[in-house]
Scaffold this motif. Structure first.
Motif, PDB file in Angstrom:
ATOM      1  N   VAL A 295      44.959 -44.506 -56.925  1.00  0.00           N
ATOM      2  CA  VAL A 295      44.202 -43.888 -55.837  1.00  0.00           C
ATOM      3  C   VAL A 295      44.942 -42.671 -55.275  1.00  0.00           C
ATOM      4  O   VAL A 295      44.306 -41.708 -54.826  1.00  0.00           O
ATOM      5  N   GLY A 296      46.286 -42.713 -55.322  1.00  0.00           N
ATOM      6  CA  GLY A 296      47.051 -41.579 -54.827  1.00  0.00           C
ATOM      7  C   GLY A 296      46.868 -40.346 -55.684  1.00  0.00           C
ATOM      8  O   GLY A 296      46.551 -39.259 -55.174  1.00  0.00           O
ATOM      9  N   TYR A 297      47.050 -40.485 -57.000  1.00  0.00           N
ATOM     10  CA  TYR A 297      46.904 -39.325 -57.875  1.00  0.00           C
ATOM     11  C   TYR A 297      45.477 -38.799 -57.867  1.00  0.00           C
ATOM     12  O   TYR A 297      45.245 -37.595 -57.684  1.00  0.00           O
ATOM     13  N   VAL A 298      44.517 -39.677 -58.090  1.00  0.00           N
ATOM     14  CA  VAL A 298      43.129 -39.225 -58.165  1.00  0.00           C
ATOM     15  C   VAL A 298      42.693 -38.604 -56.842  1.00  0.00           C
ATOM     16  O   VAL A 298      42.056 -37.549 -56.815  1.00  0.00           O
ATOM     17  N   GLY A 299      43.077 -39.238 -55.734  1.00  0.00           N
ATOM     18  CA  GLY A 299      42.703 -38.688 -54.437  1.00  0.00           C
ATOM     19  C   GLY A 299      43.279 -37.308 -54.200  1.00  0.00           C
ATOM     20  O   GLY A 299      42.560 -36.386 -53.789  1.00  0.00           O
ATOM     21  N   LEU A 300      44.569 -37.141 -54.466  1.00  0.00           N
ATOM     22  CA  LEU A 300      45.199 -35.830 -54.264  1.00  0.00           C
ATOM     23  C   LEU A 300      44.637 -34.787 -55.229  1.00  0.00           C
ATOM     24  O   LEU A 300      44.401 -33.634 -54.847  1.00  0.00           O
ATOM     25  N   ALA A 301      44.418 -35.185 -56.474  1.00  0.00           N
ATOM     26  CA  ALA A 301      43.895 -34.245 -57.466  1.00  0.00           C
ATOM     27  C   ALA A 301      42.499 -33.766 -57.086  1.00  0.00           C
ATOM     28  O   ALA A 301      42.189 -32.563 -57.183  1.00  0.00           O
ATOM     29  N   LEU A 302      41.645 -34.671 -56.650  1.00  0.00           N
ATOM     30  CA  LEU A 302      40.288 -34.284 -56.268  1.00  0.00           C
ATOM     31  C   LEU A 302      40.294 -33.414 -55.017  1.00  0.00           C
ATOM     32  O   LEU A 302      39.525 -32.447 -54.922  1.00  0.00           O
ATOM     33  N   ARG A 303      41.156 -33.723 -54.072  1.00  0.00           N
ATOM     34  CA  ARG A 303      41.268 -32.891 -52.876  1.00  0.00           C
ATOM     35  C   ARG A 303      41.732 -31.478 -53.234  1.00  0.00           C
ATOM     36  O   ARG A 303      41.214 -30.483 -52.719  1.00  0.00           O
ATOM     37  N   ARG A 304      42.719 -31.380 -54.119  1.00  0.00           N
ATOM     38  CA  ARG A 304      43.220 -30.055 -54.512  1.00  0.00           C
ATOM     39  C   ARG A 304      42.146 -29.270 -55.253  1.00  0.00           C
ATOM     40  O   ARG A 304      41.999 -28.061 -55.053  1.00  0.00           O
ATOM     41  N   GLU A 305      41.397 -29.964 -56.102  1.00  0.00           N
ATOM     42  CA  GLU A 305      40.329 -29.286 -56.825  1.00  0.00           C
ATOM     43  C   GLU A 305      39.260 -28.796 -55.859  1.00  0.00           C
ATOM     44  O   GLU A 305      38.767 -27.668 -55.978  1.00  0.00           O
ATOM     45  N   GLU A 306      38.914 -29.608 -54.911  1.00  0.00           N
ATOM     46  CA  GLU A 306      37.871 -29.227 -53.964  1.00  0.00           C
ATOM     47  C   GLU A 306      38.304 -28.053 -53.090  1.00  0.00           C
ATOM     48  O   GLU A 306      37.516 -27.151 -52.802  1.00  0.00           O
ATOM     49  N   ARG A 307      39.574 -28.039 -52.693  1.00  0.00           N
ATOM     50  CA  ARG A 307      40.047 -27.020 -51.755  1.00  0.00           C
ATOM     51  C   ARG A 307      40.449 -25.716 -52.430  1.00  0.00           C
ATOM     52  O   ARG A 307      40.224 -24.633 -51.893  1.00  0.00           O
ATOM     53  N   SER A 308      41.080 -25.820 -53.608  1.00  0.00           N
ATOM     54  CA  SER A 308      41.625 -24.602 -54.209  1.00  0.00           C
ATOM     55  C   SER A 308      41.266 -24.413 -55.672  1.00  0.00           C
ATOM     56  O   SER A 308      41.762 -23.506 -56.313  1.00  0.00           O
ATOM     57  N   ARG A 309      40.396 -25.292 -56.223  1.00  0.00           N
ATOM     58  CA  ARG A 309      40.046 -25.235 -57.648  1.00  0.00           C
ATOM     59  C   ARG A 309      41.306 -25.287 -58.510  1.00  0.00           C
ATOM     60  O   ARG A 309      41.486 -24.514 -59.448  1.00  0.00           O
ATOM     61  N   PHE A 310      42.179 -26.227 -58.185  1.00  0.00           N
ATOM     62  CA  PHE A 310      43.475 -26.348 -58.833  1.00  0.00           C
ATOM     63  C   PHE A 310      43.358 -26.469 -60.348  1.00  0.00           C
ATOM     64  O   PHE A 310      44.123 -25.844 -61.093  1.00  0.00           O
ATOM     65  N   PHE A 311      42.425 -27.262 -60.832  1.00  0.00           N
ATOM     66  CA  PHE A 311      42.266 -27.472 -62.274  1.00  0.00           C
ATOM     67  C   PHE A 311      41.394 -26.396 -62.915  1.00  0.00           C
ATOM     68  O   PHE A 311      41.680 -25.930 -64.011  1.00  0.00           O
ATOM     69  N   THR A 312      40.332 -26.008 -62.254  1.00  0.00           N
ATOM     70  CA  THR A 312      39.342 -25.142 -62.902  1.00  0.00           C
ATOM     71  C   THR A 312      39.631 -23.656 -62.741  1.00  0.00           C
ATOM     72  O   THR A 312      39.119 -22.849 -63.512  1.00  0.00           O
ATOM     73  N   ARG A 313      40.441 -23.279 -61.766  1.00  0.00           N
ATOM     74  CA  ARG A 313      40.733 -21.860 -61.553  1.00  0.00           C
ATOM     75  C   ARG A 313      41.428 -21.253 -62.770  1.00  0.00           C
ATOM     76  O   ARG A 313      41.128 -20.143 -63.197  1.00  0.00           O
ATOM     77  N   ARG A 314      42.350 -21.994 -63.354  1.00  0.00           N
ATOM     78  CA  ARG A 314      43.126 -21.478 -64.486  1.00  0.00           C
ATOM     79  C   ARG A 314      42.445 -21.729 -65.824  1.00  0.00           C
ATOM     80  O   ARG A 314      42.412 -20.854 -66.693  1.00  0.00           O
ATOM     81  N   ASP A 315      41.897 -22.920 -65.983  1.00  0.00           N
ATOM     82  CA  ASP A 315      41.403 -23.336 -67.297  1.00  0.00           C
ATOM     83  C   ASP A 315      39.893 -23.233 -67.476  1.00  0.00           C
ATOM     84  O   ASP A 315      39.388 -23.418 -68.580  1.00  0.00           O
TER      85      ASP A 315
END
Length: 201
Positions: free
Chosen positions: A21-41
């Motif tokens: 829950v920690g990893y998935v929660g933080l990852a989804l929050r980062r994606e929602e706020r800054s497009r952490f995963f999709t901005r680069r790839d």
């Protein structure tokens, strides 16, 4: 040394669930706020990168729970209830939980299982009204967790039962803190179910 195995297995199961829950929660929050995963790839590759890591963590979490049940075999006080009755009740709960999860996943589709709407350009969340969602707002995280209690009963495992309670509490907290705010921000009233109010167990 062997006497400590149930406690070690329980500790690992709890740590694994916190990692999930920690990893998935933080990852989804980062994606929602800054497009952490999709901005680069890009969206497709970014989502796939997230899904690979999340899938590995979720698999480890499931195996850790099974280990808590197996290594805690026979430690659950039966309170005079025959073991055969507990095992039979456990089998029923496993069938109900697994059946509910499969039904919910078939209703939402495989990508929803990995929170795909967090990775879309303009996420629109339409509450599902078919399948188990006709009866429950959150079948995955409520009735869909019956199988964890069932396995704990089948193995008569006190660590398994504790892990089941912790796992469900953690995923419900994750839903309230991560998923629900996202769904509420992007909820639509258009016809036709596309996504539900939950994803995984």
């Amino acid at each position: 040394m062997l006497e400590a195995l149930p406690s070690v297995a329980l500790g690992y199961a709890i740590a694994s669930r916190l990692g999930y829950v920690g990893y998935v929660g933080l990852a989804l929050r980062r994606e929602e706020r800054s497009r952490f995963f999709t901005r680069r790839d890009g969206r497709a590759a970014g989502f796939e990168r997230f899904r690979r890591v999340a899938s590995g963590i979720m698999t480890n979490d499931a195996l850790a729970f099974v280990a808590a049940c197996v290594f805690g075999w026979g430690t659950l006080p039966t309170l005079g209830i025959p073991r055969l009755v507990l095992a039979a009740a456990g089998v029923v709960l496993v069938a109900v939980g697994v059946g509910t999860k499969l039904w919910a996943r078939a209703t939402l589709g495989a990508e929803a299982y990995y929170w795909a709407n967090f990775f879309t350009a303009a996420p629109e969340v339409t509450p599902a009204r078919t399948g188990p969602y006709r009866f429950l707002n959150n079948p995955m995280y409520t009735v869909g967790y019956a199988h964890t209690y069932g396995l704990a009963l089948v193995t008569a495992s006190l660590p398994g039962l504790i892990a089941a309670l912790f796992d469900q509490a953690a995923i419900l907290a994750f839903h309230q803190l991560v998923e629900k705010p996202h769904f509420d921000r992007n909820r639509t009233v258009s016809a036709g179910p596309t996504l539900g109010d939950d994803r995984h167990a």
